[in-house]
Each structure stands twice: as C-alpha cells, then as structure tokens.
Design a protein around this motif. Structure first.
Motif, short mmCIF file in Angstrom:
data_model
loop_
_atom_site.label_atom_id
_atom_site.label_comp_id
_atom_site.label_asym_id
_atom_site.label_seq_id
_atom_site.Cartn_x
_atom_site.Cartn_y
_atom_site.Cartn_z
N ALA A 23 3.82 5.29 -6.46
CA ALA A 23 4.98 4.46 -6.11
C ALA A 23 5.34 3.51 -7.26
O ALA A 23 6.51 3.32 -7.58
CB ALA A 23 4.69 3.68 -4.82
N THR A 51 3.10 9.15 2.40
CA THR A 51 3.66 9.67 1.14
C THR A 51 5.04 10.27 1.38
O THR A 51 6.00 10.00 0.64
CB THR A 51 2.71 10.73 0.53
OG1 THR A 51 1.42 10.15 0.37
CG2 THR A 51 3.21 11.22 -0.81
N GLU A 75 7.09 9.56 3.73
CA GLU A 75 8.04 8.51 4.08
C GLU A 75 8.44 7.72 2.83
O GLU A 75 9.62 7.46 2.60
CB GLU A 75 7.39 7.58 5.10
CG GLU A 75 8.37 6.66 5.77
CD GLU A 75 7.66 5.64 6.65
OE1 GLU A 75 6.72 6.04 7.38
OE2 GLU A 75 8.02 4.45 6.57
N ARG A 76 7.45 7.41 2.00
CA ARG A 76 7.71 6.58 0.82
C ARG A 76 8.66 7.28 -0.15
O ARG A 76 9.48 6.63 -0.81
CB ARG A 76 6.37 6.24 0.14
CG ARG A 76 6.45 5.44 -1.13
CD ARG A 76 7.02 4.06 -0.85
NE ARG A 76 7.17 3.28 -2.07
CZ ARG A 76 8.10 3.49 -2.99
NH1 ARG A 76 8.97 4.47 -2.82
NH2 ARG A 76 8.16 2.73 -4.05
#
Ligand SMILES: Nc1ncnc2c1ncn2[C@@H]1O[C@H](COP(=O)(O)OP(=O)(O)OP(=O)(O)O)[C@@H](O)[C@H]1O
Ligand SMILES: [Mg+2]
Length: 308
Positions: free
Chosen positions: A235, A273, A275-276
C-alpha cells in the motif's frame, strides 16, 4: 494478453516490484513470456545483483541479451561491470576538465565512490536508460525484474536533481575557460565548443527524456502476498509511486494457498488486499505445487495474470 501484436503492448515498459521473495522474478518472466507469445519482441532484464532470472527461465544469462524463447530475449547485466564502465567514463570526462597532476587524486576518489551504493544505482540507472531507449526500435516491450520502489522514485527525480548541478558546473567551466583564454594568448579559442559541458547537458537531456518516457510508457506491476505486513508495504509503494506519476498495473496477489490450506489470517489478509486495491484491480495467483520455473510452467502462471 488481450492486445494484438499490431497494437503494441498496453505499456511498453513494465517494472515488476514488491517485497523480497514475493515472486517478482517469476512473474516478470511469466509476463514477458506472455507478451512474447502475443507476438511482441520482448526484452526481460534483471536489475537485482543476486540474479535469478536465468534460474526462473532455466537458461544461463549474461550481460548481453540472449534469445530464450520465440520473440523473447533476456539479460542479467552485471552491476560491477556497469560501475566500472561508469567510472571509466567519469574519469575520461575529468581528464578534459582538470590538470593532469590532479588526476591521481581524482582517480583515488572515483575508486572510493565506486564502492558506494549510489554509484551502483547510478550505473544501473544508466543501463536502464540505455535499454529504454531501445524500446520502439529493437524491442516492442521491456520487462524489468525487480527495481526497488526507492530506485524507481529516484529514476524519475534524477533529471531534477542533476539540473542545478549541471548548470552550476557548466557556469564554472565557462569561467575557467575564459580565464584560460585570457592567460593563453596563442591558443584557447573561446568559440571552440567545450566537450565536457556538452556531455553534461547531453546527460541531463537524456535523463529528462527517460523520466518523461517513464511517466508516459511505463507501468509498475506490484506483487504482494496475502499477508497483513506485505499488504501494508504494498500500500505504501502504491501511494509513493502514484504520487510520483507512475502508472500502476493491477496488483498481483501471489502464492495464495488453496482454500483448505488457507488459515483465517490468510483469508482475512486476502479480503483486506482485495478491498485496499479495488480501484487498481487485483490479479490472484495460486500457490503452485511445483516451483514455477521453465517456459511451460511459467506460461501456465501467465495465463492467470489477466486482471479480473
Ligand atoms: N505462485 C507460486 N507458486 C509457487 N511457488 C512460487 C510462486 N511464485 C513464486 N514462487 C517461488 O517462490 C520463490 C520466490 O520467487 P521469486 O524468486 O520469483 O521471488 P522474488 O520476489 O523475485 O524474490 P527476490 O526478492 O529474492 O528477488 C521461488 O522459489 C519461486 O519459484
Ligand atoms: Mg527476484
């Protein structure tokens, strides 16, 4: 791959990035093979000093590109050789700029600089720029195995960092040349072009073109694992690279254990993961029973790389 050979690949330059051991080399090789199979002439290069691209492709590789499959060439350039080449070039430039009696000190300084990580990075950047300049001529696509996020960010910033330095140096050279011409009544025509200043300007322009090219033609394909810690680092890389102007490909979530073997932590990390990175998209690659090396197994992995 969906694009046809006539259209050219979606992004001519792909950097595969991510934390240690996530599968960058494997997926760089798989992606390069898929592009080659789609009819593009592809070069895949490793920039990792501990090369393993040859192991993934099951072919011995060296400094110069060798053909490893139809339409696919690969190379593992040696960082030490690149540094030595770069030092020799700087020394040649210096010979034109400083009196001969100063050269031994300059050489000692360069030897020391040669051992620094900065020099290795700069040599590697030069090498990448060389390869990038071949894209569109010798290659339709370039795939780079594993450039750390920090290196990618610095590649974009190199021209900006270099500009004040080049301008300052050029000004100093001008002053020195004027003084020389004044002292030396016979020679030293001021009209003569100064090769060192010209080289510095050429280098800056080359880096500017490369940075422009990176923003326009490159994508970064980050590889991650279904683990919380790896997600956090991925991220951060996404934020930094996007902030710097890089285009990002869908994130590859690699080595996903089969349903029955995945514990609750893995399932939770995988959901987080997805969703991010929902906006970028994710590509999920299952953990294979056998190590995916060699063209056949890599092709099977590549088939999974299309985003969903
Ligand atoms: N989907 C997968 N299933 C099973 N094994 C895999 C998968 N992807 C990669 N591997 C294996 O995991 C190991 C690490 O992969 P690889 O060398 O590609 O990672 P890397 O990110 O390049 O590592 P490094 O940071 O050390 O360069 C290798 O043994 C590779 O064969
Ligand atoms: Mg690797």
């Amino acid at each position: 791959m969906t694009e046809s050979a006539n259209d050219g690949p979606a992004a001519p330059i792909t950097f595969v990035g991510g934390k240690g051991g996530v599968g960058k080399t494997t997926l760089a090789a798989a992606h390069a093979l898929a592009l080659a199979d789609a009819g593009h002439r592809v070069l895949v290069v490793s920039t990792d000093p501990a090369h393993s691209l040859g192991d993934a492709l099951e072919v011995p590789l060296g400094d110069e590109p060798v053909q490893v499959a139809p339409n696919l060439w690969a190379a593992e350039p040696d960082a030490d050789t690149a540094v030595r080449r770069r030092i020799a070039q700087v020394a040649r430039d210096a010979e034109r700029a400083v009196p001969p009696e100063v050269m031994p000190a300059v050489r000692r300084h360069l030897e020391q600089a040669g051992a620094s990580p900065g020099m290795a990075e700069s040599a590697l950047a030069d090498l990448l720029v060389d390869r990038m300049e071949e894209v569109g001529r010798r290659w339709d696509a370039l795939v780079v195995d594993s450039a750390p996020t920090g290196h990618l960010l610095r590649l974009l910033n190199l021209p900006a960092l270099l500009t004040p330095w080049v301008v300052g140096l050029a000004r100093q050279r001008e002053r020195a040349r004027r003084a020389e011409a004044f002292a030396d009544v016979v020679g030293g025509s001021e009209e003569e072009a100064d090769p060192l200043t010209e080289r510095l300007h050429a280098r800056r322009h080359r880096l500017e073109r490369a940075a422009e090219r990176l923003r326009r033609d490159a994508q970064v394909r980050l590889v991650t694992l279904p683990r919380r810690m790896v997600l956090a680092e991925t991220a951060r890389a996404v934020e930094q690279l996007t902030g710097a102007g890089f285009r990002l490909a869908p994130v590859v979530v690699n080595q996903i254990p089969p349903g029955e073997a995945a514990g609750p932590d893995t399932a939770e990390a995988l959901a987080a993961t997805r969703e991010r990175f929902a906006r970028l998209g994710t590509v999920e690659v299952p953990l294979q029973d056998a190590e995916p090396t060699g063209p056949e197994r890599l092709r099977r992995l590549a088939a999974l790389l299309a985003p969903r």
